[in-house]
Design an enzyme around this catalytic site. Structure first.
Site, PDB file in Angstrom:
ATOM      1  N   ALA A 197     -45.827 -12.463   2.210  1.00  0.00           N
ATOM      2  CA  ALA A 197     -45.709 -11.126   1.640  1.00  0.00           C
ATOM      3  C   ALA A 197     -45.091 -11.179   0.246  1.00  0.00           C
ATOM      4  O   ALA A 197     -44.561 -12.202  -0.184  1.00  0.00           O
ATOM      5  CB  ALA A 197     -44.860 -10.256   2.566  1.00  0.00           C
ATOM      6  N   PHE A 198     -45.108 -10.022  -0.434  1.00  0.00           N
ATOM      7  CA  PHE A 198     -44.635  -9.990  -1.816  1.00  0.00           C
ATOM      8  C   PHE A 198     -43.134 -10.176  -1.941  1.00  0.00           C
ATOM      9  O   PHE A 198     -42.642 -10.668  -2.950  1.00  0.00           O
ATOM     10  CB  PHE A 198     -45.030  -8.657  -2.481  1.00  0.00           C
ATOM     11  CG  PHE A 198     -44.151  -7.493  -2.092  1.00  0.00           C
ATOM     12  CD1 PHE A 198     -42.907  -7.298  -2.696  1.00  0.00           C
ATOM     13  CD2 PHE A 198     -44.548  -6.589  -1.127  1.00  0.00           C
ATOM     14  CE1 PHE A 198     -42.091  -6.235  -2.334  1.00  0.00           C
ATOM     15  CE2 PHE A 198     -43.736  -5.525  -0.767  1.00  0.00           C
ATOM     16  CZ  PHE A 198     -42.505  -5.346  -1.364  1.00  0.00           C
ATOM     17  N   GLU A 300     -44.405 -12.438  11.888  1.00  0.00           N
ATOM     18  CA  GLU A 300     -43.122 -11.949  11.385  1.00  0.00           C
ATOM     19  C   GLU A 300     -43.381 -10.581  10.756  1.00  0.00           C
ATOM     20  O   GLU A 300     -43.845 -10.482   9.623  1.00  0.00           O
ATOM     21  CB  GLU A 300     -42.532 -12.916  10.357  1.00  0.00           C
ATOM     22  CG  GLU A 300     -42.186 -14.290  10.915  1.00  0.00           C
ATOM     23  CD  GLU A 300     -40.935 -14.284  11.774  1.00  0.00           C
ATOM     24  OE1 GLU A 300     -40.318 -13.203  11.929  1.00  0.00           O
ATOM     25  OE2 GLU A 300     -40.567 -15.342  12.279  1.00  0.00           O
ATOM     26  N   THR A 335     -35.274  -7.410   6.990  1.00  0.00           N
ATOM     27  CA  THR A 335     -33.973  -7.316   7.639  1.00  0.00           C
ATOM     28  C   THR A 335     -33.055  -6.278   6.991  1.00  0.00           C
ATOM     29  O   THR A 335     -31.887  -6.189   7.351  1.00  0.00           O
ATOM     30  CB  THR A 335     -33.267  -8.690   7.611  1.00  0.00           C
ATOM     31  OG1 THR A 335     -33.252  -9.172   6.263  1.00  0.00           O
ATOM     32  CG2 THR A 335     -33.953  -9.691   8.516  1.00  0.00           C
ATOM     33  N   ALA A 494     -29.731 -14.216   6.698  1.00  0.00           N
ATOM     34  CA  ALA A 494     -29.620 -15.229   7.750  1.00  0.00           C
ATOM     35  C   ALA A 494     -29.686 -16.637   7.173  1.00  0.00           C
ATOM     36  O   ALA A 494     -30.209 -16.863   6.094  1.00  0.00           O
ATOM     37  CB  ALA A 494     -30.721 -15.031   8.781  1.00  0.00           C
TER      38      ALA A 494
END
Length: 543
Positions: A197-198, A300, A335, A494
């Protein structure tokens, strides 16, 4: 405080929403060559990454691209940066064939030797970390310290994978039959497709690529069309390492493109694992296409993440954590914190302090060292922000900070705090990939744990408390149902050593550390008879 957090490596992730994959390409058609940033003196550093005014977006040992020519734009000013020639379906077919041929060579290389190649890739990234981070800031819009942290994350996972290359293995199990050995053998899958993704155009590929490579796989990458220059620059760095070691470049192939290439990857039986990072809606389409061919996917997807603050929490930790979690990457991490649950006894105090902290954050160009909050990635995200704020107001919310588009060049919106909505409000239940934080009062531990779990996604979650019993209830079977369950830290940031991923509509995939390597390999249970007898299991006699 937040201002200390900004010097740390902002570790790990964000993916989803409109972020990247089969969505129609929002890179605009070609701009006049004289207007490209790469031709202007302040941006001459782009050529240090091997970039030109027009770049091939296909790599399979050689560079090319016969598809549409797209121009990527800087979110901070909406100026065109440079062009990339995307892959055609013919390019894709040729690249897959070359990747499968390259696997025949790569699979024969011993795992520790594969680890040595990955080590060299990490070192090559280290040498380019600052200039590559500048490109990420320019093309994505994230602040420079976060961009440096993203490249560092790829470097770190390379280091991790080097050690992993000498540790991959299965157990030797006790056999119930005399003269027999029972072992577990792990082998590479073959070709791993990676759609990223970007918002993390380097790190997400890195988590997949480094681990997949030491497991003995070759990789085919399709990044987000709006960050095609970053995909090209990273692949050029890797290609130099492979070339120096006289290995086929197609071990790490690239096919820039949009929905057409993404759909081809999902439906292609030659791709043994498809790792997809993006929105839940698109991820569902990917999962169905891959499952239809009985393929393997690693998903994801979205996250509607919550921080829960109890009455005994240390507010010196809460305020900077909520600030970073909601505003980092302009709210465009998978997140990122979307929901902030505050115990009713401290609600007003926390809201007041958080609003004051928001007001201190400097908004500006992402490459300015003093900037803590930059633009969102696209005009589409700006409109999504506007729509979400409007819905929040219609559903009874009060905007106590932000809520507006900033009147300046680029895609800037105000980081926003909304109070007064019930936890069941439709907009609260919806993940909006933008810097909007919904603040909600709660009374009891039981109800707020349930509220945390009531959304469809299950990515990241965190509580702030000093109560030891509550902490272990939070970590236990009646606590958070997320893949990431934190205590006294934000929902984002994380570390690479743990498995990263979420449950429910987040997709169930796991990347990076722990035993995530197993996603990239196939397992065989092997029984070896080294005796002269043929006893059967379970004591069966067949005579």
């Amino acid at each position: 405080m937040w201002f200390q957090l900004r010097v740390a490596s902002f570790g790990r992730r964000a993916l989803l929403g409109n972020k990247g994959s089969f969505q129609p390409c929002r890179c605009r058609a070609s701009a006049s060559m004289s207007t490209l940033l790469i031709q202007q003196a302040p941006y001459a550093w782009l050529k240090e990454l091997g970039l030109q005014e027009e770049n091939g977006g296909v790599y399979n040992g050689t560079w090319g691209g016969r598809g549409e020519v797209v121009t990527t734009y800087c979110p901070a000013n909406n100026q065109p940066i440079a062009r990339v020639r995307q892959a055609s379906l013919e390019d894709y077919e040729e690249t897959v064939k070359k990747a499968k041929e390259a696997w025949q060579i790569w699979a024969e290389v011993p795992a520790p030797k594969r680890g040595e190649i990955v080590r060299q890739i990490g070192d090559a990234l280290r040498k380019k970390i600052n200039v590559l981070a500048n490109l990420v800031s320019l093309e994505v819009g994230k602040i420079n310290v976060e961009s440096v942290g993203e490249i560092q994350e790829y470097v770190d996972i390379c280091d991790y994978a080097v050690g992993l290359s000498r540790m991959i293995g299965g157990p030797v199990l006790p056999s119930e039959r005399p003269g027999h050995a029972l072992i577990e053998q792990w082998n590479p899958l073959g070709l791993v497709g990676i759609i990223s993704a970007f918002n993390f155009p380097v790190a997400v590929y890195g988590w997949n690529n480094a681990v997949a490579m030491v497991c003995g796989n070759v990789c085919l990458w399709k990044g987000a069309p709006t960050t095609s220059l970053t995909s090209v620059a990273v692949t050029k760095i890797i290609a130099q390492v492979l070339e120096a070691n006289k290995l086929p470049g197609a071990i790490c192939s690239l096919t820039c493109g949009g929905a057409e290439i993404g759909t081809a990857m999902a439906r292609d039986e030659r791709i043994d694992l498809l790792s997809f990072t993006g929105s839940t809606n698109v991820g569902k389409q990917v999962a169905l296409m891959v499952q239809e061919r009985f393929g393997r996917s690693l998903l994801e997807l979205g996250g509607n993440n919550a921080i829960i603050v109890f009455e005994d929490a240390d507010l010196n930790l809460v305020i900077p954590s909520a600030l970073f979690a909601a505003m980092g990457t302009a709210g465009q991490r998978c997140t990122s914190t979307r929901r902030l649950f505050l115990h009713e006894s401290i609600h007003d105090e926390v809201v007041e302090k958080l609003a004051k902290a928001y007001a201190q954050v400097r908004i500006g160009d992402p490459w300015d060292a003093q900037t803590l909050y930059g633009p969102v990635h696209s005009k589409h995200t700006v409109q999504m922000f506007v729509d979400a704020v409007g819905q929040a107001k219609q559903q009874g919310g009060s905007v106590i900070y932000g809520g507006k588009v900033i009147d300046r060049p680029g895609n800037f919106v105000e980081p926003t705090i909304v109070t007064g909505l019930p936890h069941t409000a439709p907009i609260v239940q919806t993940e909006t990939f933008a810097p909007i934080l919904y603040v909600i009062k709660f009374k009891t531990e039981e109800e707020v744990f349930a509220w945390n779990n009531e959304v469809k996604q299950g990515l990241s979650s965190s509580i702030f408390t000093k109560d030891l019993g509550r902490i272990f209830r939070w970590l236990g079977p009646k606590g958070s149902d997320c893949g990431i369950v934190n205590v006294n830290i934000p929902t984002n940031g994380a570390e690479i050593g743990g498995a990263f991923g979420g449950n429910k509509h987040t997709g169930g995939g796991r990347e990076s550390g722990s035993d995530s390597w197993k996603q990239y390999m196939r397992r065989s249970t092997c029984t070896i008879n080294y005796s002269k007898d043929l006893p059967l299991a379970q004591g069966i006699k067949f005579q």
